[in-house]
Design a protein around this motif. Structure first.
Motif, mmCIF file in Angstrom:
data_model
loop_
_atom_site.group_PDB
_atom_site.id
_atom_site.type_symbol
_atom_site.label_atom_id
_atom_site.label_comp_id
_atom_site.label_asym_id
_atom_site.label_seq_id
_atom_site.Cartn_x
_atom_site.Cartn_y
_atom_site.Cartn_z
ATOM 1 N N ASP A 11 9.260 2.046 -4.984
ATOM 2 C CA ASP A 11 8.572 2.297 -6.257
ATOM 3 C C ASP A 11 7.099 1.910 -6.178
ATOM 4 O O ASP A 11 6.233 2.624 -6.710
ATOM 5 N N ASP A 12 6.808 0.805 -5.515
ATOM 6 C CA ASP A 12 5.417 0.393 -5.350
ATOM 7 C C ASP A 12 4.644 1.414 -4.507
ATOM 8 O O ASP A 12 3.487 1.732 -4.796
ATOM 9 N N GLU A 43 -1.598 7.019 -7.257
ATOM 10 C CA GLU A 43 -2.926 6.514 -7.592
ATOM 11 C C GLU A 43 -3.966 6.990 -6.588
ATOM 12 O O GLU A 43 -5.077 7.386 -6.962
ATOM 13 N N LYS A 84 3.934 4.632 -6.514
ATOM 14 C CA LYS A 84 2.821 4.401 -7.434
ATOM 15 C C LYS A 84 1.493 4.423 -6.683
ATOM 16 O O LYS A 84 0.509 5.021 -7.139
#
Length: 230
Positions: free
Chosen positions: A176-177, A184, A180
């Protein structure tokens, strides 16, 4: 056989570096990983306290210290690829960390950083016979490259690839990190003022979301032979 310049651009974690390395090795060209150059500047900034507590960059200090940053590549015969060195230190593993990934896009938006690294990259390509991958190779570094490839894949596929890569190296990773971070970076890379990520008008697009490595390699070789025989 004539030598050409091959520019491979595209989004983060879509396998540009792997395909560029393989193609260079297959056709006997020099490979340059421009992403590793921006990551090396980022690592230097992190190590030297050039980020503020809120994550913003101490731009003036970094500009003054750019002359201290020397990036080079040395071929690793065992791995079959070039390794990245920052001021003589092997940093191939350090520049692939999530900490560097989280800070590299803001560094890469700085015009003075891009200007310095683009000048280095253009000097590397003076003799042709080079494969270079990055975000602005076909649009800024080598706008006259004989073969331009623009690579894309879904954010989810790219996050999974990055996750698998980190785990294979024994590094901590959270899907999940990473997803993201990928999203970004896509936004920052596409919206920065200096050399934003975009497909060159004469680039050939490759969506490799569902391609095998072998299929991708065959596709690239076909485009290479078409380019050198045109």
């Amino acid at each position: 056989m004539k030598k050409i310049t091959i520019a491979i651009d595209g989004f983060s974690s879509c396998g540009k570096s792997t395909m560029a390395k393989d193609l260079a090795r297959e056709v006997g060209y020099v490979y340059v990983d421009t992403g590793a150059m921006y990551r090396s500047v980022t690592l230097f900034a992190l190590r030297n306290g050039l980020f503020n507590a809120d994550g913003s960059i101490k731009t003036g200090e970094l500009r003054e210290r750019m002359g201290e940053i020397n990036i080079s590549f040395k071929f690793n015969a065992e791995a079959g690829r070039p390794d990245t060195y920052l001021n003589g230190e092997l940093v191939e593993k350090e520049i692939r960390s999530m900490e560097v990934s989280a800070h590299v896009s803001p560094i890469a938006t700085l015009p003075f950083v891009r200007e310095a690294l683009v000048a280095q990259q253009q000097r590397m390509g003076d003799e042709k016979g080079i494969v270079m991958d990055g975000r602005d190779i076909g649009t800024v570094v080598f706008p006259d490259a004989e073969l331009k490839i623009f690579v894309t894949a879904s954010a989810e596929v790219r996050a999974q690839r990055r996750y698998d890569e980190l785990k294979s190296k024994g590094m901590e990773a959270d899907y999940d990190d990473i997803l993201k971070n990928v999203q970004e970076r896509d936004y920052i890379d596409s919206h920065r003022e200096a050399s934003p990520l975009r497909k060159a008008e004469d680039a050939i697009e490759l969506d490799n979301s569902n391609m095998t490595i072998a299929g991708q390699k065959a596709w690239l070789l076909e485009k290479y032979y078409q380019a050198i025989n045109s």
